[in-house]
Design a protein around this motif. Structure first.
Motif, PDB file in Angstrom:
ATOM      1  N   MET A   1      37.926 -99.931  -8.072  1.00 34.42           N
ATOM      2  CA  MET A   1      39.111 -99.643  -7.264  1.00 34.42           C
ATOM      3  C   MET A   1      40.386 -99.528  -8.099  1.00 34.42           C
ATOM      4  O   MET A   1      41.431 -99.173  -7.559  1.00 34.42           O
ATOM      5  N   LYS A   2      40.288 -99.796  -9.392  1.00 37.90           N
ATOM      6  CA  LYS A   2      41.459 -99.698 -10.262  1.00 37.90           C
ATOM      7  C   LYS A   2      41.936 -98.252 -10.305  1.00 37.90           C
ATOM      8  O   LYS A   2      41.151 -97.337 -10.542  1.00 37.90           O
ATOM      9  N   GLY A   3      43.198 -98.043 -10.031  1.00 33.70           N
ATOM     10  CA  GLY A   3      43.777 -96.703 -10.069  1.00 33.70           C
ATOM     11  C   GLY A   3      43.579 -95.891  -8.802  1.00 33.70           C
ATOM     12  O   GLY A   3      44.031 -94.756  -8.716  1.00 33.70           O
ATOM     13  N   VAL A   4      42.908 -96.451  -7.786  1.00 33.72           N
ATOM     14  CA  VAL A   4      42.694 -95.747  -6.525  1.00 33.72           C
ATOM     15  C   VAL A   4      43.849 -96.088  -5.587  1.00 33.72           C
ATOM     16  O   VAL A   4      44.137 -97.257  -5.342  1.00 33.72           O
ATOM     17  N   LYS A   5      44.518 -95.051  -5.111  1.00 38.43           N
ATOM     18  CA  LYS A   5      45.645 -95.252  -4.205  1.00 38.43           C
ATOM     19  C   LYS A   5      45.122 -95.556  -2.804  1.00 38.43           C
ATOM     20  O   LYS A   5      44.297 -94.805  -2.270  1.00 38.43           O
TER      21      LYS A   5
END
Length: 103
Positions: A21-25
């Motif tokens: 989920m890192k970097g997912v808006k």
């Protein structure tokens, strides 16, 4: 942790979900949601990113159970409020005066 989502087994870890989920808006949430890091994501978005499956292939409940077991904070739907009874003017006046005493 091994879990089944949309009839497929997945080995999920908390750190693996955080990395995915890192970097997912986050999209706009209107229903069930999962708090990952400092962001709140809709359950279906998390399921899609983690499993790489179409959102129609799994239920929100499957993802909620998996994320809860991994230790993430999940929020379900808020219960619907019961509609209040609308009084007509005669009933309202009667209620304001109080019920007649019965003998």
């Amino acid at each position: 942790m091994r879990c089944v989502i949309a009839r497929f087994p997945f080995d999920l870890t908390k750190s693996g979900v955080l990395e995915s989920m890192k970097g997912v808006k986050p999209e706009q949430t209107s229903g069930e949601s999962v708090i990952i890091g400092r962001r709140t994501y809709p359950v279906k978005q998390v399921g899609q990113v983690v499993t790489r499956q179409d959102r129609r292939d799994f239920s929100a409940g499957e993802v909620l159970r998996a994320m809860t077991r991994l230790g993430f904070t999940c929020r379900g739907l808020t219960p619907a409020t019961t509609p209040t009874r609308v009084l007509n003017p005669m009933q309202q006046a009667s209620a304001m005066l109080g019920a007649p005493a019965t003998a």
